[in-house]
Design an enzyme around this catalytic site. Structure first.
Site, short mmCIF file in Angstrom:
data_model
loop_
_atom_site.label_atom_id
_atom_site.label_comp_id
_atom_site.label_asym_id
_atom_site.label_seq_id
_atom_site.Cartn_x
_atom_site.Cartn_y
_atom_site.Cartn_z
N ASP A 1 0.82 -1.21 0.00
CA ASP A 1 0.00 0.00 0.00
C ASP A 1 0.85 1.27 0.00
OD1 ASP A 1 -2.11 -1.74 0.26
OD2 ASP A 1 -2.92 -0.84 2.08
N HIS B 1 3.82 -2.27 2.98
CA HIS B 1 3.79 -0.93 2.39
C HIS B 1 5.05 -0.68 1.57
CE1 HIS B 1 0.97 -0.70 5.76
NE2 HIS B 1 0.36 0.26 5.09
#
Length: 278
Positions: free
Chosen positions: A98, A243
């Site tokens: 992400d 991430h």
């Protein structure tokens, strides 16, 4: 939002979101059983056994009303909760990243995935994608799936329906321009889902995907801790959250280099889901 501000805002919002409680059982592609995930065999098997991590404190209980998912011909159904797992033959898992793409960390993650011939999902922020279109083109060339993570990473539950649409639609547009097709998946920032997000996601042709295993790598817990969280949570159908943007993601880069070959050696198939679940 500037890329290095995402972590600061995430921490600031965390305290307010905790009060909302962790997410309950969600509608899933492959329904979770509630059993403890199996640990992978192989090099990681000798590590100290720990209980699986609890659900993220910032994942909100969806507020979506009642009744079965509403369907419209040609669109995904309007879900009542995000999908948490994936279906697949054997020991299939999905790696997701992400908050990128970030030119400092995303290329290294793509290099590692390419080295092991593995595909992953990247839930990108539109503002970051606009600055790094070449990375989305590379994701398309190398077979990765790009999903919608909104334009500026806001808490959707605090926005009007019109603002949510703008956040999602602008990101769909930039993904289409840079990646070559519109996204089929979306993920709410902070895991904060609401009825409007599910409805608008469906209208824009996207399914909502959350996660099963949260590495909490955004807290910079150490490379070894991230590796252990992935290996300890590994099981068929698991979706791993990491991430590649939003702050210093050097630990995430190093962790992937360590746990990816171990998962493959343990017999896991790292893949991406079909465009839409059945």
């Amino acid at each position: 939002m500037q890329k290095d501000q995402l972590l600061t805002r995430r921490r600031a919002l965390l305290a307010g979101v905790v009060a909302a409680g962790a997410a309950g059982t969600a509608g899933v592609l492959a329904v979770g059983t509630g059993e403890e995930p199996a640990r992978p065999a192989g090099p990681a098997a000798g590590a100290q056994t720990r209980r699986p991590l609890a659900a993220s404190a910032y994942r909100l209980q969806p507020v979506t009303g009642y009744g079965p998912p509403r369907t419209v011909p040609g669109r995904p159904p309007v879900r009542r909760a995000p999908l948490l797992r994936v279906s697949g033959r054997g020991r299939t898992m999905v790696l997701t990243f992400d908050d990128g793409p970030d030119r400092r960390y995303t290329p290294a993650i793509l290099d590692t995935l390419a080295h092991y011939d593995v595909r992953a999902m990247f839930f990108v922020c539109g503002g970051m994608a606009a600055e790094n279109r070449g990375l989305l083109a590379r994701m398309a060339d190398e077979g990765h799936v790009v999903g919608n993570h909104t334009w500026s990473h806001p808490m959707l539950t605090r926005l009007s329906r019109g603002r949510i649409r703008t956040e999602m639609e602008r990101t769909c547009d930039i993904i289409e321009k840079a990646y070559g097709e519109r996204p089929a998946w979306f993920r709410a920032p902070y895991g904060a889902w609401n009825r409007a997000a599910f409805q608008l996601g469906s209208e824009l042709g996207m399914e909502p995907l959350a996660w099963t295993v949260d590495t909490l790598d955004w807290t910079s817990p150490g490379t070894g801790t991230i590796v252990h969280r992935v290996e300890n949570g590994a099981a068929p159908g698991v979706v791993v959250l990491s991430h590649d943007g939003g702050g210093n993601r050097s630990q995430s880069v190093l962790a992937l280099r360590r746990y990816l070959p171990r998962l493959l050696d343990a017999g896991y198939h790292l893949s991406v889901p079909r465009r839409h679940p059945a």
